[in-house]
Write a protein that holds these residues in place. Structure first.
Motif, PDB file in Angstrom:
ATOM      1  N   VAL A  77      48.124  51.625  35.281  1.00  0.00           N
ATOM      2  CA  VAL A  77      49.260  50.432  35.226  1.00  0.00           C
ATOM      3  C   VAL A  77      48.447  49.518  34.240  1.00  0.00           C
ATOM      4  O   VAL A  77      47.492  48.988  34.489  1.00  0.00           O
ATOM      5  CB  VAL A  77      49.397  50.163  36.632  1.00  0.00           C
ATOM      6  N   ILE A  78      49.085  48.874  33.142  1.00  0.00           N
ATOM      7  CA  ILE A  78      48.462  48.082  32.477  1.00  0.00           C
ATOM      8  C   ILE A  78      49.457  46.696  32.432  1.00  0.00           C
ATOM      9  O   ILE A  78      50.833  46.747  32.293  1.00  0.00           O
ATOM     10  CB  ILE A  78      48.669  48.401  30.769  1.00  0.00           C
ATOM     11  N   CYS A  79      48.805  45.606  32.983  1.00  0.00           N
ATOM     12  CA  CYS A  79      49.506  44.412  33.230  1.00  0.00           C
ATOM     13  C   CYS A  79      48.474  43.125  32.771  1.00  0.00           C
ATOM     14  O   CYS A  79      47.369  43.267  32.384  1.00  0.00           O
ATOM     15  CB  CYS A  79      49.734  44.255  34.778  1.00  0.00           C
ATOM     16  N   SER A  80      49.120  42.068  32.905  1.00  0.00           N
ATOM     17  CA  SER A  80      48.521  40.590  32.664  1.00  0.00           C
ATOM     18  C   SER A  80      48.905  39.640  33.501  1.00  0.00           C
ATOM     19  O   SER A  80      50.274  39.787  34.151  1.00  0.00           O
ATOM     20  CB  SER A  80      48.949  40.119  31.121  1.00  0.00           C
ATOM     21  N   LEU A  81      47.902  38.901  34.007  1.00  0.00           N
ATOM     22  CA  LEU A  81      48.058  37.935  35.094  1.00  0.00           C
ATOM     23  C   LEU A  81      47.887  36.455  34.459  1.00  0.00           C
ATOM     24  O   LEU A  81      46.989  36.463  33.846  1.00  0.00           O
ATOM     25  CB  LEU A  81      47.112  38.331  36.146  1.00  0.00           C
ATOM     26  N   GLU A 138      53.204  40.368  32.820  1.00  0.00           N
ATOM     27  CA  GLU A 138      53.742  41.715  32.052  1.00  0.00           C
ATOM     28  C   GLU A 138      53.059  42.774  32.937  1.00  0.00           C
ATOM     29  O   GLU A 138      52.255  42.796  33.504  1.00  0.00           O
ATOM     30  CB  GLU A 138      53.179  41.620  30.617  1.00  0.00           C
ATOM     31  N   VAL A 139      53.922  43.908  32.877  1.00  0.00           N
ATOM     32  CA  VAL A 139      53.699  44.925  33.593  1.00  0.00           C
ATOM     33  C   VAL A 139      54.237  46.388  32.932  1.00  0.00           C
ATOM     34  O   VAL A 139      55.380  46.095  32.372  1.00  0.00           O
ATOM     35  CB  VAL A 139      54.360  44.787  35.169  1.00  0.00           C
ATOM     36  N   SER A 140      53.490  47.316  32.832  1.00  0.00           N
ATOM     37  CA  SER A 140      53.856  48.601  32.024  1.00  0.00           C
ATOM     38  C   SER A 140      54.752  49.251  33.277  1.00  0.00           C
ATOM     39  O   SER A 140      54.669  49.078  34.254  1.00  0.00           O
ATOM     40  CB  SER A 140      52.670  49.472  31.640  1.00  0.00           C
ATOM     41  N   THR A 141      55.487  50.208  32.569  1.00  0.00           N
ATOM     42  CA  THR A 141      56.304  51.074  33.264  1.00  0.00           C
ATOM     43  C   THR A 141      55.683  52.078  34.124  1.00  0.00           C
ATOM     44  O   THR A 141      56.342  52.683  35.027  1.00  0.00           O
ATOM     45  CB  THR A 141      57.349  51.864  32.138  1.00  0.00           C
ATOM     46  N   TRP A 193      40.053  48.746  38.701  1.00  0.00           N
ATOM     47  CA  TRP A 193      40.359  47.812  37.943  1.00  0.00           C
ATOM     48  C   TRP A 193      39.486  47.213  36.840  1.00  0.00           C
ATOM     49  O   TRP A 193      38.393  47.115  37.228  1.00  0.00           O
ATOM     50  CB  TRP A 193      40.922  46.312  38.743  1.00  0.00           C
ATOM     51  N   SER A 194      40.113  47.293  35.770  1.00  0.00           N
ATOM     52  CA  SER A 194      39.225  46.703  34.615  1.00  0.00           C
ATOM     53  C   SER A 194      39.709  45.680  33.989  1.00  0.00           C
ATOM     54  O   SER A 194      40.856  45.658  33.885  1.00  0.00           O
ATOM     55  CB  SER A 194      39.132  47.814  33.388  1.00  0.00           C
ATOM     56  N   VAL A 195      39.271  44.484  34.102  1.00  0.00           N
ATOM     57  CA  VAL A 195      39.638  42.866  33.814  1.00  0.00           C
ATOM     58  C   VAL A 195      38.946  42.554  32.534  1.00  0.00           C
ATOM     59  O   VAL A 195      37.855  42.488  32.407  1.00  0.00           O
ATOM     60  CB  VAL A 195      39.688  42.260  34.883  1.00  0.00           C
ATOM     61  N   ARG A 196      39.757  41.962  31.680  1.00  0.00           N
ATOM     62  CA  ARG A 196      39.348  40.993  30.625  1.00  0.00           C
ATOM     63  C   ARG A 196      40.134  39.553  30.524  1.00  0.00           C
ATOM     64  O   ARG A 196      41.510  39.640  30.593  1.00  0.00           O
ATOM     65  CB  ARG A 196      39.203  41.727  29.216  1.00  0.00           C
ATOM     66  N   TYR A 197      39.481  38.480  30.658  1.00  0.00           N
ATOM     67  CA  TYR A 197      40.188  37.297  30.636  1.00  0.00           C
ATOM     68  C   TYR A 197      40.219  36.741  29.009  1.00  0.00           C
ATOM     69  O   TYR A 197      39.154  36.562  28.471  1.00  0.00           O
ATOM     70  CB  TYR A 197      39.382  36.194  31.246  1.00  0.00           C
ATOM     71  N   GLN A 233      42.329  32.379  24.880  1.00  0.00           N
ATOM     72  CA  GLN A 233      43.319  31.809  23.904  1.00  0.00           C
ATOM     73  C   GLN A 233      44.496  31.843  24.527  1.00  0.00           C
ATOM     74  O   GLN A 233      45.436  30.848  24.579  1.00  0.00           O
ATOM     75  CB  GLN A 233      43.495  32.275  22.584  1.00  0.00           C
ATOM     76  N   GLU A 234      44.994  32.838  25.347  1.00  0.00           N
ATOM     77  CA  GLU A 234      46.245  33.034  26.058  1.00  0.00           C
ATOM     78  C   GLU A 234      46.211  32.555  27.528  1.00  0.00           C
ATOM     79  O   GLU A 234      47.207  32.377  28.174  1.00  0.00           O
ATOM     80  CB  GLU A 234      46.686  34.591  25.936  1.00  0.00           C
ATOM     81  N   LYS A 235      45.034  32.274  28.082  1.00  0.00           N
ATOM     82  CA  LYS A 235      44.898  31.701  29.477  1.00  0.00           C
ATOM     83  C   LYS A 235      45.499  33.038  30.324  1.00  0.00           C
ATOM     84  O   LYS A 235      46.099  32.896  31.259  1.00  0.00           O
ATOM     85  CB  LYS A 235      45.718  30.722  29.719  1.00  0.00           C
ATOM     86  N   THR A 236      45.056  34.304  30.013  1.00  0.00           N
ATOM     87  CA  THR A 236      45.702  35.395  30.752  1.00  0.00           C
ATOM     88  C   THR A 236      44.655  36.252  30.952  1.00  0.00           C
ATOM     89  O   THR A 236      43.667  36.507  30.204  1.00  0.00           O
ATOM     90  CB  THR A 236      46.853  36.156  29.636  1.00  0.00           C
ATOM     91  N   LEU A 237      44.730  37.208  32.192  1.00  0.00           N
ATOM     92  CA  LEU A 237      43.940  38.268  32.464  1.00  0.00           C
ATOM     93  C   LEU A 237      44.662  39.683  32.151  1.00  0.00           C
ATOM     94  O   LEU A 237      45.606  39.799  32.720  1.00  0.00           O
ATOM     95  CB  LEU A 237      43.630  38.200  34.119  1.00  0.00           C
ATOM     96  N   VAL A 238      44.003  40.205  31.266  1.00  0.00           N
ATOM     97  CA  VAL A 238      44.479  41.613  30.832  1.00  0.00           C
ATOM     98  C   VAL A 238      43.800  42.537  31.679  1.00  0.00           C
ATOM     99  O   VAL A 238      42.662  42.603  31.900  1.00  0.00           O
ATOM    100  CB  VAL A 238      44.183  41.921  29.315  1.00  0.00           C
ATOM    101  N   CYS A 239      44.856  43.476  32.644  1.00  0.00           N
ATOM    102  CA  CYS A 239      44.048  44.386  33.524  1.00  0.00           C
ATOM    103  C   CYS A 239      44.661  45.822  33.324  1.00  0.00           C
ATOM    104  O   CYS A 239      45.995  45.801  32.609  1.00  0.00           O
ATOM    105  CB  CYS A 239      44.574  43.953  34.838  1.00  0.00           C
TER     106      CYS A 239
END
Length: 582
Positions: A244-248, A256-259, A323-327, A330-336
């Protein structure tokens, strides 16, 4: 018109220059006549007796005669000036003729004739001067008229130039305005295309032409197509990924959430949009999960080390997730990236069950067997023949190795599961080394290997029982692979805020390609495999114990020239969470 005016001005400048030169010549000629008139008067006042004055008179008359020739040539084409010069020439010639009559009479002393001729000569000089004055005045009037005309022409030319400049500025401004409007419209199209691209809308029709803007529009469209292709590929990768690839967002809500969320968690992506991550995490894991995401936001320069939790599926079942997480600042978003580790967790649980079986069903009987063998070898059941004692000794060694292997497996499992409690105390490092060396004295004596301990001491905050295990394991390996009459040297030193311990031997060393992997589980160097000793877990356990001390461990070796194993631990235990000394 301007050219004609400039041409006329050029002719007038030539005429002005001619008038000024004529004026200069006339002034020079008038000067000669005035001097002749003046000298003639002085000659009269001298009662016609001063011959020197007479000579000066003739000198000026002869100079005037020469200048008349130059002036006559210069006035060619000017009727009035030519007529004046001609009259002056007549007067000058008559004066010269009178001079021819005057000189004999002067020499004869006929003063009546001298006075008569002298008066005529004086009158002619005066008249010539008057004519020249008229010529000079005429030329001065011409120069004044030329200056006035020139001033007027300059005003007209300035007005004409101003009109031309205004006309040119109007033309340039009109052209620039038209060009600016044309460029502005094209820029508006390019800006609108950029906004449409960011919004995912269709671009405007292409610009026509071959200017820089049209070429820029073509490049923009090519870039848009390449970007669309790249995004399509990325979307395909995300959609078909098993994880599952998503952003918080900053509120830890899904943006955003992948299928893959449907297959892994049972949720459609749209069902998760806007929901907080805590709503699908097991209650016991919510605090730890929130803290991990907060840490990622604070340390945006470094990717967060993966962490694990349990996600509650839509049907209520649990999914073990790493979980692997990167903040992204610039987008103020957590990519997970959320990876389903349920199968791995299941295997770990099976392994734990197996370890429990090994611990209970194997170690206890083996320990009992080892005790029974000890009583047999000790003669508690009667003396045994030498061959029997040899067999018992071999069995005891095998049982001891099996018990050691089981203990190693249990230790590794405890360390990985966090079930191994560490008890830190500030004690002597030398005493810990001595305990480890004493436990290996029999093995060292058997191999005739000397264990050399340091003379100095230092206190360190550590779990000294586990530290003894680390030192014993490394010294044991050093003894096994040292030659007879070899030496194992143990040292320690302070390195900043840490204690550095080194254990060196003069054995065969470790190959360079094996050093990076030697602390992994079930890894052995080639020398271990050749001798078929050890389980491959001892150094892995050492590394785990040192890690629990927030330290590091490694090995330096020159193949064939021995090895130096080392580890470094803080002198004072540090609380990992609070960061305070304890």
């Amino acid at each position: 018109m301007l050219y004609s005016s400039l041409q006329i001005s050029g002719d007038e400048l030539k005429q002005e220059a001619h008038s000024r030169l004529l004026l200069k010549k006339a002034n020079a000629l008038r000067s000669e006549f005035l001097w002749a008139y003046q000298v003639g008067n002085e000659f009269v006042f001298s009662n016609f007796t001063d011959e020197n004055l007479l000579n000066q008179y003739f000198k000026h008359v002869w100079a005037a005669t020469k200048l008349i020739g130059e002036l006559k040539e210069f006035c060619r084409g000017d009727e009035v000036a030519s007529a004046n010069v001609a009259e002056i020439e007549v007067l000058t010639k008559r004066t010269n003729a009178m001079a021819q009559k005057f000189l004999p009479s002067f020499k004869e002393g006929n003063m009546f004739v001298v006075m008569q001729y002298g008066a005529i000569m004086k009158r002619d000089a005066f008249k010539a001067g008057e004519i020249l004055n008229g010529m000079i005045q005429s030329q001065l009037e011409k120069l004044d008229q030329a200056a006035e005309h020139k001033s007027k022409e300059r005003g007209e030319q300035g007005l004409l130039v101003l009109l031309l400049v205004l006309a040119t500025c109007t033309l340039v401004s009109g052209t620039a305005l038209a060009l600016s409007l044309r460029i502005s419209r094209r820029f508006d199209v390019l800006i609108d295309n950029a906004q449409r691209l960011s919004a995912g809308l269709e671009l405007n029709p292409p610009l026509q032409g071959q200017s820089e803007l049209e070429i820029l529009d073509q490049e923009f469209r090519r870039m848009s197509q390449e970007l669309e292709t790249m995004l399509r590929k990325q979307r395909a990768i995300v959609d078909y990924a098993a994880d599952v690839i998503c952003s918080l967002n900053n509120a830890l809500a899904f943006s955003e959430v992948s299928t893959a969320a449907l297959a892994v968690w049972g949720y459609e992506p749209d069902e998760l949009m806007g929901k907080r991550i805590a709503s699908i995490v097991h209650d016991d894991d919510v605090e730890r999960t929130t803290r991990a995401f907060d840490d990622a936001q604070r340390d945006s320069d470094e990717p967060l080390d993966s962490f694990e939790n349990r996600v509650v599926r839509k049907d209520g079942s649990l999914v073990d997730t790493r979980w692997s997480v990167r903040y992204v600042e610039q987008e103020k978003t957590l990519v997970c990236v959320a990876h389903d580790i349920s199968q791995r967790k299941q295997l770990e649980r099976m392994k734990q069950e197996f370890v429990a079986i090994v611990s209970h069903d194997l170690r206890s009987p083996l320990t009992s067997i080892n005790m029974r063998l000890g009583t047999l070898a000790g003669g508690m059941h009667g003396d045994l023949p030498a061959p029997a004692l040899k067999i018992i000794s071999t069995i005891e060694g095998s049982v001891a190795r099996l018990i050691g292997l089981i203990n190693d497996l249990l230790d590794v499992e405890k360390l990985e599961s966090g079930g191994w409690d560490m008890h830190f105390q500030e004690k002597s490092i030398l005493q810990t080394m001595e305990v480890a060396a004493d436990s290996l004295s029999a093995l060292a004596d058997k191999k005739q290997v000397e264990i050399v301990l340091p003379q100095s001491d230092r206190k360190v905050s550590a779990d000294h029982e586990r530290l003894t295990q680390v030192i014993s394991n490394i010294i044991s390996n050093a003894i096994k692979f040292s030659p007879e009459n070899g030496k194992v040297t143990v040292t320690h030193e302070v390195d900043g805020d840490s204690l550095l311990v080194k254990i060196s031997d003069n054995g065969p060393g470790i190959l360079e390609e094996e050093r990076a992997l030697i602390f992994d589980r079930f890894r052995q160097s080639k020398r271990d495999r050749d001798k078929k000793t050890g389980s491959g877990l001892g150094l892995a356990i050492c590394a785990a114990i040192i890690k629990e001390h927030d330290g590091s461990i490694g090995v330096d070796s020159n193949n064939g020239n021995g090895s130096t194993f080392w580890f470094k631990i803080p002198l004072t235990k540090i609380d990992r969470h609070a960061g305070a000394l304890s």
